[in-house]
Write an enzyme that holds these catalytic residues in place. Structure first.
Site, PDB file in Angstrom:
ATOM      1  CG  ASP A   1      52.659  37.279  34.046  1.00 49.27           C
ATOM      2  OD1 ASP A   1      53.091  37.536  35.183  1.00 49.27           O
ATOM      3  OD2 ASP A   1      53.267  36.568  33.236  1.00 49.27           O
ATOM      4  CD  GLU A   2      53.468  34.475  38.199  1.00 48.26           C
ATOM      5  OE1 GLU A   2      54.348  34.302  39.049  1.00 48.26           O
ATOM      6  OE2 GLU A   2      53.229  33.680  37.293  1.00 48.26           O
ATOM      7  CD  GLU A   3      48.144  37.491  45.130  1.00 53.77           C
ATOM      8  OE1 GLU A   3      48.163  37.987  46.261  1.00 53.77           O
ATOM      9  OE2 GLU A   3      47.403  36.549  44.810  1.00 53.77           O
TER      10      GLU A   3
ATOM     11  CE1 TYR B   1      55.533  40.078  39.355  1.00 56.23           C
ATOM     12  CE2 TYR B   1      55.088  37.742  39.539  1.00 56.23           C
ATOM     13  CZ  TYR B   1      54.684  39.011  39.207  1.00 56.23           C
ATOM     14  OH  TYR B   1      53.433  39.221  38.718  1.00 56.23           O
TER      15      TYR B   1
END
Length: 73
Positions: A51-53, A33
């Site tokens: 894999d995550e928000e 990110y």
């Protein structure tokens, strides 16, 4: 499989190429990110897996990149 290391970060992977028994090749790119949504711009992707928000701008850019592809082509 062929692995391309990510420069500047120890033990990090930038990309992997996997050859299928069918003869085809899948190319997997790894993004974080902190690279921002700009790292997705101008490219078509068949699949994006978070894999995550992610931040909303990164999520939106991911949607745009997959909307530009047609399954099976």
């Amino acid at each position: 499989a062929r692995v391309k290391p990510r420069s500047g970060i120890a033990d990090a992977v930038d990309a992997i190429q996997v050859r299928h028994v069918s003869g085809g090749v899948s190319r997997l790119k790894f993004k974080s990110y902190d690279q921002g949504r700009q790292s997705f711009e101008g490219t078509k992707k068949d699949l994006i897996w978070f894999d995550e928000e992610p931040p909303f701008d990164v999520y939106g850019e991911g949607l745009l990149r997959t909307a530009a592809t047609v399954p099976g082509q």
